[in-house]
Design an enzyme around this catalytic site. Structure first.
Site, PDB file in Angstrom:
ATOM      1  N   HIS A 191      17.599  40.183  53.351  1.00  0.00           N
ATOM      2  CA  HIS A 191      16.624  41.223  53.469  1.00  0.00           C
ATOM      3  C   HIS A 191      16.316  42.039  54.548  1.00  0.00           C
ATOM      4  O   HIS A 191      15.826  43.419  54.701  1.00  0.00           O
ATOM      5  CB  HIS A 191      15.325  40.737  52.822  1.00  0.00           C
ATOM      6  CG  HIS A 191      15.339  40.825  51.076  1.00  0.00           C
ATOM      7  ND1 HIS A 191      16.118  39.611  50.588  1.00  0.00           N
ATOM      8  CD2 HIS A 191      15.472  41.464  50.272  1.00  0.00           C
ATOM      9  CE1 HIS A 191      16.444  39.870  49.379  1.00  0.00           C
ATOM     10  NE2 HIS A 191      16.104  41.048  49.291  1.00  0.00           N
ATOM     11  N   ARG A 298      11.650  47.276  44.853  1.00  0.00           N
ATOM     12  CA  ARG A 298      11.244  45.951  45.067  1.00  0.00           C
ATOM     13  C   ARG A 298       9.885  45.559  45.387  1.00  0.00           C
ATOM     14  O   ARG A 298       9.492  45.844  46.583  1.00  0.00           O
ATOM     15  CB  ARG A 298      12.071  45.522  46.410  1.00  0.00           C
ATOM     16  CG  ARG A 298      13.544  45.527  46.278  1.00  0.00           C
ATOM     17  CD  ARG A 298      14.283  44.860  47.515  1.00  0.00           C
ATOM     18  NE  ARG A 298      15.510  44.458  47.270  1.00  0.00           N
ATOM     19  CZ  ARG A 298      16.811  45.101  47.432  1.00  0.00           C
ATOM     20  NH1 ARG A 298      16.736  46.468  47.811  1.00  0.00           N
ATOM     21  NH2 ARG A 298      18.122  44.527  47.232  1.00  0.00           N
ATOM     22  N   GLU A 433      21.661  38.494  37.903  1.00  0.00           N
ATOM     23  CA  GLU A 433      22.203  38.028  39.104  1.00  0.00           C
ATOM     24  C   GLU A 433      22.403  36.791  39.231  1.00  0.00           C
ATOM     25  O   GLU A 433      22.365  35.800  40.335  1.00  0.00           O
ATOM     26  CB  GLU A 433      21.029  38.512  40.131  1.00  0.00           C
ATOM     27  CG  GLU A 433      19.530  38.369  39.767  1.00  0.00           C
ATOM     28  CD  GLU A 433      18.353  38.878  40.737  1.00  0.00           C
ATOM     29  OE1 GLU A 433      19.021  39.475  41.702  1.00  0.00           O
ATOM     30  OE2 GLU A 433      17.214  38.886  40.356  1.00  0.00           O
ATOM     31  N   ASP A 457      22.343  38.554  44.791  1.00  0.00           N
ATOM     32  CA  ASP A 457      22.249  37.054  44.415  1.00  0.00           C
ATOM     33  C   ASP A 457      23.571  36.467  43.633  1.00  0.00           C
ATOM     34  O   ASP A 457      23.978  35.479  43.648  1.00  0.00           O
ATOM     35  CB  ASP A 457      21.216  37.275  43.641  1.00  0.00           C
ATOM     36  CG  ASP A 457      19.653  36.873  44.457  1.00  0.00           C
ATOM     37  OD1 ASP A 457      19.845  36.110  45.730  1.00  0.00           O
ATOM     38  OD2 ASP A 457      18.791  37.555  44.514  1.00  0.00           O
ATOM     39  N   CYS A 504      22.164  47.348  41.285  1.00  0.00           N
ATOM     40  CA  CYS A 504      21.417  47.663  42.101  1.00  0.00           C
ATOM     41  C   CYS A 504      21.663  46.806  43.466  1.00  0.00           C
ATOM     42  O   CYS A 504      21.116  46.833  44.471  1.00  0.00           O
ATOM     43  CB  CYS A 504      19.925  47.336  41.864  1.00  0.00           C
ATOM     44  SG  CYS A 504      19.588  45.865  41.165  1.00  0.00           S
TER      45      CYS A 504
HETATM   46  C1  PEP Z   1      20.344  41.502  44.043  1.00  0.00           C
HETATM   47  O1  PEP Z   1      20.109  40.480  44.208  1.00  0.00           O
HETATM   48  O2  PEP Z   1      21.240  41.948  44.054  1.00  0.00           O
HETATM   49  C2  PEP Z   1      19.018  42.266  44.264  1.00  0.00           C
HETATM   50  C3  PEP Z   1      19.358  43.809  44.314  1.00  0.00           C
HETATM   51  O3  PEP Z   1      17.857  41.867  44.501  1.00  0.00           O
HETATM   52  P1  PEP Z   1      17.469  41.515  45.936  1.00  0.00           P
HETATM   53  O4  PEP Z   1      18.264  41.955  46.927  1.00  0.00           O
HETATM   54  O5  PEP Z   1      15.864  41.841  46.127  1.00  0.00           O
HETATM   55  O6  PEP Z   1      17.447  40.023  45.712  1.00  0.00           O
HETATM   56 MG    MG Z   2      18.440  39.545  43.949  1.00  0.00          MG
END
Ligand code: PEP
Ligand code: MG
Length: 576
Positions: A191, A298, A433, A457, A504
């Site tokens: 992140h 998010r 995911e 994920d 996404c």
């Molecule tokens: C993902 O897991 O691809 C996603 C978009 O969610 P995050 O990156 O917030 O876990």
């Molecule tokens: Mg995710």
């Protein structure tokens, strides 16, 4: 000059001075003062010395009781440092001469003392370096009001060098004053990297040991596109990177020229290109880059950098703002996705051995109905102000989806009873995911209004590769045949049930994979705002037929490397 290679986390090039931020490092702004401020600054310094003395005496007493007189004696040396006239006088005289705030002057004097002590041959005196360091840090923390200066308080432009930055640290960065960052650990989709992209700050992560190689004030070049960091560049390198930077700007400008055109292929197959955001104040950036909607908001970042949980009203105001600003375009609110590498300081979540496999996202929400329902209520209330949709993260099977929907129905019923308006037909989507969701996409598709593939994920769970761990980053392959087959399966299952499917995860913004995804039939790509123009530019260069040929060929290949090379080669040919 030294060149280091890490993981390219956010594109762009920056040249600037390093600022090391660590647990016991302090970010000390060089704040000028006026002559009238001198007495107050001296008073601050004296108070910090008195406070530090009190703390050390207290500590000495405690150690004496718990561990014995002898151990407590080491603090005598610390107390002596506090009374060192030379040190105190040097701080005061430099303060008067240089007219800069006392924390800065003190830290400079402290550095000088430490350097001098560490060079002394005498073993006893050499050991005093640690004492001076220790007491110095205590005085500094008292001078700064006990807090490490927050990253948002930075007063000059710097390149942050840190072992790691928490998502909340990154979110707090003042964009204007952090021109890049580099970290020891982390992967492409951690992140911290995602936030860097949102803030459009070049970043290189996973540069093992970088914090021990770089000192604050070192001159750095950070090439976030190639994952390269250069320490103390020579003149020739600086000139070369200046040219690279100009080239980067030129290419970005070329992409920007199509930002407001639709994302359609030469034969009119269109795809929705929307944006990922973490905070409402990214909405202007979405518009600036031609984003026609938000495919992933998010919302968990709203819970960070604050004391306590956000109230329903605060949620409501934030979502209403985003809905109204983007109206009539869609905004997909992803419900709270806490856990993994996103955590809250104020919420006591248990430390888990495998945080990514543990109590996170929808699991956490279903177990904390009050927290979940507060958010759902706010989303529903905001739904009358624009085109809002919601989606759940980390769904692993249909039962979890049904359970979440039951809570949504309960909230709807409560609102109905109190006469609060909301969109009863709000679309409810599922993030795909988790591999079990990917494999049961046909079942989930019967209960969902849309899918959004969370590859960040999905890849980590399918390939058993922690997305934040730089040591296994080489195995983190969006192009792995297993990943491609799963994506194909998800899209086919969704289309069989006549629901649309987006993506996404960061994979959606990989330029070389955009055509492959188009070929597989993806309906929407949600990407960081800066990437919107480039993705549109690529799509507008081909026919759907070409995209399908690319995906067919890629799915015949047997390794991730082969797919990567093949798609890169095809993209280069097309861009020519
Ligand atoms: C993902 O897991 O691809 C996603 C978009 O969610 P995050 O990156 O917030 O876990
Ligand atoms: Mg995710």
């Amino acid at each position: 000059m030294q060149k280091l290679k890490g993981i390219a986390a956010a594109p762009g090039i920056s040249v600037g001075k390093a600022l090391k931020v660590g647990r016991e490092e302090f970010v000390i702004p060089k704040q000028p003062i006026s002559p009238q401020d001198i007495p107050l600054q001296i008073q601050l310094f004296e108070e910090a010395l008195i406070q530090t003395r009190k703390e050390i005496i207290q500590l000495q007493k405690r150690i004496s009781v718990e561990m014995g007189q002898e151990e407590a004696q080491i603090f005598d040396a610390h107390l002596l440092v506090l009374e060192d006239r030379m040190l105190i006088e040097e701080v005061i005289s430099r303060l008067k001469k240089e007219l800069v705030c006392v924390p800065y002057i003190f830290s400079e004097v402290l550095k000088k003392y430490i350097t001098v002590f560490s060079k002394i041959e005498d073993e006893y005196l050499k050991e005093r370096t640690a004492d001076v360091n220790d007491v110095g840090k205590r005085i500094l923390s008292n001078l700064l009001g006990k807090k490490r200066t927050a990253l948002e308080d930075l007063k000059e432009k710097v390149i942050i060098v840190a072992h790691d930055l928490s998502p909340s640290d990154t979110a707090a960065m003042h964009k204007q004053n952090v021109c890049a960052f580099v970290t020891d650990i982390g992967g492409k989709t951690s992140h911290t990297a995602i936030m860097a992209k949102s803030l459009e700050i070049p970043a290189v992560v996973g540069l093992e040991g970088v914090t021990s190689r770089i000192n604050s004030n070192d001159m750095l070049i950070v090439d976030g596109s190639m994952g390269i960091v250069i320490i103390d560049p020579d003149e020739e390198t600086l000139v070369a990177y200046q040219e690279e930077l100009e080239k980067f700007k030129g290419v970005s400008q070329k992409f920007l020229s199509v930002k407001d055109l639709p994302a359609v292929t030469l034969d009119n197959r269109s795809v929705e290109i929307v944006a990922n955001i973490e905070l409402p104040d990214e909405v202007p950036a979405v518009k600036l880059h031609g984003g026609k909607g938000i495919g992933l908001y998010r919302t968990e970042f709203f819970y960070m950098n604050r004391k306590g949980l956000p109230s329903e009203e605060e949620h409501f105001q934030a979502y209403k703002y985003v809905a109204e600003e983007m109206n009539p375009y869609p905004v997909i609110l992803r419900t709270l996705d806490l856990g993994g590498d996103k955590f809250l300081s104020q919420f006591e979540m248990p430390k888990e051995m495998q945080a990514f496999l543990g109590w996170r996202a929808i699991r956490f929400c279903l177990a904390q109905p009050e927290i979940f329902k507060t958010q759902l209520r706010a989303i529903l209330r905001a739904s009358v102000y624009g085109n809002l949709k919601l989606m759940y993260p980390m769904i692993s099977g249909i039962e979890e989806l049904k359970q979440a929907n039951r809570m949504l129905e309960e909230v709807k019923e409560e609102l109905r009873k109190s006469g609060v308006p909301f969109n009863n037909d709000i679309d409810v989507g599922v993030m795909i995911e988790v591999p079990s969701a990917a494999m049961t996409a046909d079942l989930l598709a019967t209960e969902a209004d849309f899918f959004s593939i969370g590859t960040n994920d999905l890849i980590q769970y399918s390939l058993a590769v922690d997305r934040t761990n730089e040591k296994v980053a080489y195995l983190y392959e969006p192009t792995h045949p297993a990943v491609l087959r799963m994506i194909r399966n998800i899209i086919e299952s969704a289309h069989d049930e006549e629901i649309w499917v987006g993506m996404c995860g960061e994979m959606a913004s990989e330029p070389s994979l955009v055509l492959l995804l188009m070929g597989l039939g993806i309906d929407e790509l949600s990407v960081p705002p800066f990437a919107i123009p480039e993705v549109k530019y690529i799509i507008r260069l081909v026919t759907q037929d070409t995209a399908e040929q690319i995906s067919k060929e890629a799915l015949r290949l047997s390794t991730g490397k082969e797919v990567e090379e093949f798609t890169m080669r095809r993209l280069k040919e097309i861009l020519k």
